[in-house]
Design a protein around this motif. Structure first.
Motif, PDB file in Angstrom:
ATOM      1  N   ALA A   1     -32.300 -79.623   1.259  1.00 40.26           N
ATOM      2  CA  ALA A   1     -33.440 -78.880   0.703  1.00 40.26           C
ATOM      3  C   ALA A   1     -34.708 -79.195   1.498  1.00 40.26           C
ATOM      4  O   ALA A   1     -34.831 -80.243   2.139  1.00 40.26           O
ATOM      5  CB  ALA A   1     -33.641 -79.236  -0.762  1.00 40.26           C
TER       6      ALA A   1
ATOM      7  N   ASN B   1     -42.217 -77.883   0.070  1.00 42.98           N
ATOM      8  CA  ASN B   1     -41.963 -76.440   0.023  1.00 42.98           C
ATOM      9  C   ASN B   1     -42.961 -75.665  -0.827  1.00 42.98           C
ATOM     10  O   ASN B   1     -42.670 -74.552  -1.248  1.00 42.98           O
ATOM     11  CB  ASN B   1     -40.548 -76.189  -0.504  1.00 42.98           C
ATOM     12  CG  ASN B   1     -40.359 -76.709  -1.937  1.00 42.98           C
ATOM     13  OD1 ASN B   1     -41.251 -77.349  -2.488  1.00 42.98           O
ATOM     14  ND2 ASN B   1     -39.211 -76.432  -2.514  1.00 42.98           N
TER      15      ASN B   1
ATOM     16  N   ARG C   1     -37.707 -68.405  -6.638  1.00 44.94           N
ATOM     17  CA  ARG C   1     -38.497 -69.633  -6.759  1.00 44.94           C
ATOM     18  C   ARG C   1     -37.811 -70.639  -7.677  1.00 44.94           C
ATOM     19  O   ARG C   1     -37.761 -71.831  -7.388  1.00 44.94           O
ATOM     20  CB  ARG C   1     -39.890 -69.290  -7.289  1.00 44.94           C
ATOM     21  CG  ARG C   1     -40.886 -70.447  -7.224  1.00 44.94           C
ATOM     22  CD  ARG C   1     -42.206 -70.065  -7.841  1.00 44.94           C
ATOM     23  NE  ARG C   1     -42.721 -68.824  -7.276  1.00 44.94           N
ATOM     24  CZ  ARG C   1     -43.692 -68.103  -7.833  1.00 44.94           C
ATOM     25  NH1 ARG C   1     -44.222 -68.490  -8.985  1.00 44.94           N
ATOM     26  NH2 ARG C   1     -44.119 -67.001  -7.262  1.00 44.94           N
TER      27      ARG C   1
ATOM     28  N   ARG D   1     -34.682 -71.049  -8.177  1.00 43.15           N
ATOM     29  CA  ARG D   1     -33.498 -71.636  -7.557  1.00 43.15           C
ATOM     30  C   ARG D   1     -33.871 -72.770  -6.590  1.00 43.15           C
ATOM     31  O   ARG D   1     -33.058 -73.658  -6.351  1.00 43.15           O
ATOM     32  CB  ARG D   1     -32.714 -70.566  -6.788  1.00 43.15           C
ATOM     33  CG  ARG D   1     -31.987 -69.571  -7.693  1.00 43.15           C
ATOM     34  CD  ARG D   1     -30.923 -68.813  -6.910  1.00 43.15           C
ATOM     35  NE  ARG D   1     -31.469 -68.089  -5.762  1.00 43.15           N
ATOM     36  CZ  ARG D   1     -31.902 -66.819  -5.831  1.00 43.15           C
ATOM     37  NH1 ARG D   1     -31.849 -66.158  -6.985  1.00 43.15           N
ATOM     38  NH2 ARG D   1     -32.383 -66.211  -4.761  1.00 43.15           N
ATOM     39  N   GLN D   2     -35.075 -72.726  -6.040  1.00 44.57           N
ATOM     40  CA  GLN D   2     -35.471 -73.725  -5.048  1.00 44.57           C
ATOM     41  C   GLN D   2     -36.400 -74.803  -5.606  1.00 44.57           C
ATOM     42  O   GLN D   2     -36.863 -75.677  -4.864  1.00 44.57           O
ATOM     43  CB  GLN D   2     -36.152 -73.038  -3.859  1.00 44.57           C
ATOM     44  CG  GLN D   2     -35.218 -72.109  -3.091  1.00 44.57           C
ATOM     45  CD  GLN D   2     -35.779 -71.736  -1.731  1.00 44.57           C
ATOM     46  OE1 GLN D   2     -36.503 -72.505  -1.120  1.00 44.57           O
ATOM     47  NE2 GLN D   2     -35.430 -70.545  -1.256  1.00 44.57           N
TER      48      GLN D   2
END
Length: 686
Positions: free
Chosen positions: A618, A622, A634, A636-637
């Protein structure tokens, strides 16, 4: 991450002192550093280069040279003419002896660490025997005219090389006589200015290496007194020089801020004949590089620009990666700012004074990233000057802003501050209890009723603050087993129930403030603690270590929390662990109990425990990427780490209330403009 109103503070006028000398201890993996203000610092390379010891400076004590001797003892000498031994447990000068030759310009220990040689203003080289509890004068070696600016022992301890102005000498240790005298400019015709031999090294082969004010690094045969090689590396002075243990590499520092490496290499492939070759130039400094050191895997340099630079040698590294990264340290690994949240005040600590400021305010609101106009400017309320030559160890302002405390090596001061309309009055609290000085850390309770004083031998004193302006000693906490080290970090719970104290042996002791008893000890972890704080709701202790690991310990349950065990099982992100700047402050947001707010010099982070930890695949930083994604992508991350790198270098960050942050920055160029102008080098095309 949430939205905060941020007070961006850039008026902390800190100017770090330049680096004057270095002493590397290969066996213990520690580096001692002396600064131009007399302060001495010790960096632990095994603990991720953490600055684990700081002995504050003294106006009457300069540090021109530092030496490690047998038994991990550290000695320093300077222009005051005294040789001092430092107590690395109590962080002070343990004892000092007059050198007897005026200002001391240089000092060197023999290979066994049992003798010290000092070079004095009067031209003498004096030997001292290292004995238990101090040093003892042994004898004078042959004295000649001219101050002794540098010294080096032969690895066999039979001879000493001493550099001066225009010459260097070789002295026989057993007879004390000069056996060789070499003019460094004998081969230069019509020299109109003197040549200063700034640094010298005596190799086991009998070669002597000198660096001088003509910008040369020269290699000499000491027995014949002849020049073997000469390398001009700078148009100005070469100020410092250090040799590797294997004597196959040399690092030198110049007055233009450049450092160079020399390596002993074969003349051609397979040849037994070797010569010194200048192989690597580095420009990591802007001012004089007054000190260099050479570890087995890195070149180390310190400049008057206050930077300590550790440059790993790629050919010595087993793997290319985190261990091979360049490291630069400019600011201390401890806090010099404290905050009165309720009163919106900041206390800035300088070497010999404190400044109390009131933050500005605004009535406006705006969008993310927008700069809001101030309706009231920041206000400088108070300056407290410390009397005497001693520098300040630590300081603190109470949450209500009504109390200010600070300590030097021999004095502890407590002040009552009162605010009436636009005026500020300050009154010194008389008859402060005579505690074991110095205080190494100060911390007020959340209600401003008590002051916790970190002291020597693992002890913590509690002072009860009384109206209208007095105090009394309430209790002293001591660890259950004897501890020789001083306490250097404190954390107090918001409910006034718990106190956590960290001593120099890295043990964390927790005390019950209600029944005045030792509650428990956090399981030992083999790394230095850089910051810790107690959660205001759960009373969980969050701990940051110098290897960038994070732990959460439940004080009521005396064990690590489930979240902490998950972190250790899953592991933190690789990018997080590879940061070289330690966490210096931790706080919490009562509005979001799952949030932990922490920062180092180059980032501010909100750690959300309710979100999953990121894996190495990952993207750790971010936030800007997430803003550009639609809501579904968004989610999901999302992961636990919300990192902001907008504020740099970040010396302090804290939460004033649930919607308001204060960030104290000190841009590098702001303080470099206050340094003397460096030697200007002409660059091609200008």
């Amino acid at each position: 991450m949430g939205e905060f109103e941020v007070h961006r503070v850039r008026f902390f006028g800190l100017v770090p002192a330049g680096v004057r000398c270095l002493a590397y201890q290969p066996r213990g993996g520690r580096l001692a550093l002396g600064r131009t203000d007399g302060a001495v610092e010790v960096y632990n390379f095994a603990a991720n280069y953490f600055q684990e010891k700081v002995i504050p400076g003294h106006e009457a004590r300069s540090v021109e040279a530092l030496c490690w001797v047998t038994g991990d003892r550290l000695f320093g000498a300077g222009l005051g003419g005294e040789i001092a031994e430092y107590d690395l447990s109590r962080l002070c000068v343990a004892c000092s002896v007059d050198g007897g030759g005026g200002p001391i310009w240089s000092m060197a220990a023999n290979s066994s660490g049992t003798q010290l040689a000092i070079g004095c203003e009067d031209g003498s080289v004096k030997l001292f025997q290292v004995v238990p509890g101090g040093i003892q004068f042994e004898r004078n070696l042959d004295r000649r005219k001219g101050r002794i600016l540098c010294l080096s022992w032969h690895p066999s301890d039979t001879h000493i090389a001493a550099g001066s102005i225009d010459i260097f000498r070789v002295l026989d240790v057993s007879s004390g006589q000069t056996v060789q005298r070499v003019m460094v400019n004998y081969h230069v015709h019509k020299v109109k200015r003197e040549c200063i031999v700034w640094s010298i090294a005596f190799l086991s082969s009998g070669t002597i290496v000198t660096s001088d004010s003509f910008g040369r690094v020269q290699f000499w045969d000491w027995e014949r007194g002849t020049l073997l090689e000469s390398h001009t590396v700078s148009t100005s002075s070469v100020l410092s020089l250090a040799v590797s243990e294997k004597e196959d590499s040399i690092v030198v520092g110049t007055s233009t801020g450049a450092t160079y490496q020399f390596q002993l290499l074969p003349v051609k492939m397979g040849s037994l004949e070797k010569r010194w070759v200048r192989t690597k130039p580095f420009q990591h400094h802007t001012h004089d590089v007054r000190a260099v050191a050479h570890s087995s895997t890195a070149l180390i340099s310190g400049g008057l620009d206050a930077q300590l630079v550790i440059r790993p040698l790629m050919e010595k590294m087993q793997k290319k990666g985190y261990e091979a990264a360049l490291r630069k340290f400019t600011f201390p690994h401890r806090r010099l700012v404290s905050c009165a949240r309720k009163a919106r005040l900041l206390l800035f600590q300088f070497s010999q004074h404190l400044e109390l400021w009131r933050l500005g305010s605004t009535n406006e609101t705006g969008k993310d990233g927008e700069v809001l106009p101030l309706c009231r400017m920041p206000e400088h309320l108070l300056q407290l000057k410390s009397k005497g030559p001693e520098h300040i160890y630590c300081s603190c302002v109470s949450p209500c802003g009504s109390w200010v405390a600070y300590s030097t090596a021999s004095r502890f001061h407590l002040y009552r501050v009162q605010y009436e309309n636009d005026s500020v009055s300050v009154k010194k609290v008389p008859k402060v209890p005579k505690l074991l000085l110095p205080a190494y850390q100060l911390q007020f309770s959340t209600d401003s009723d008590n002051l916790f004083v970190a002291s020597a031998r693992g002890s913590v004193h509690i002072l009860q603050l009384l109206e209208p302006g007095s105090c009394k000693h309430l209790h002293t906490y001591r660890p259950p087993s004897e501890c020789p080290e001083a306490v250097y970090l404190l954390a107090v719970s918001s409910d006034g129930h718990w106190l956590a104290a960290v001593s120099g042996d890295w043990a964390i002791h927790i005390y019950n403030l209600k029944c005045f008893k030792h509650h428990c000890t956090v399981p030992t972890y083999d790394c230095a603690v850089t910051a810790l704080a107690i959660h205001p709701i759960t009373n969980n202790l969050v701990i940051a270590y110098s290897d960038q690991q994070l732990f959460e310990f439940s004080i009521p349950e005396k064990q690590y929390t489930a979240w902490s065990r998950t972190v250790q099982n899953q592991g933190l992100h690789k990018v997080w662990l590879e940061r070289d700047s330690p966490i210096t402050h931790i706080t919490f947001n009562p509005k979001n109990p799952s949030h932990i707010l922490l920062h180092d010099t180059y980032m501010f982070c909100v750690l959300d425990k309710s979100l999953p930890l990121p894996d190495n695949s990952a993207l750790l930083m971010n936030q800007s990427t997430l803003k550009q994604l639609p809501e579904t992508a968004r989610q999901r991350q999302l992961h636990a780490f919300k990192i902001c790198k907008k504020f740099q270098p970040l010396l302090f960050a804290d939460l004033l209330d649930e919607n308001c942050l204060v960030m104290v920055e000190r841009p590098i160029m702001d303080f470099k403009t206050q340094l003397p102008l460096p030697i200007q080098q002409k660059k091609f095309g200008t």
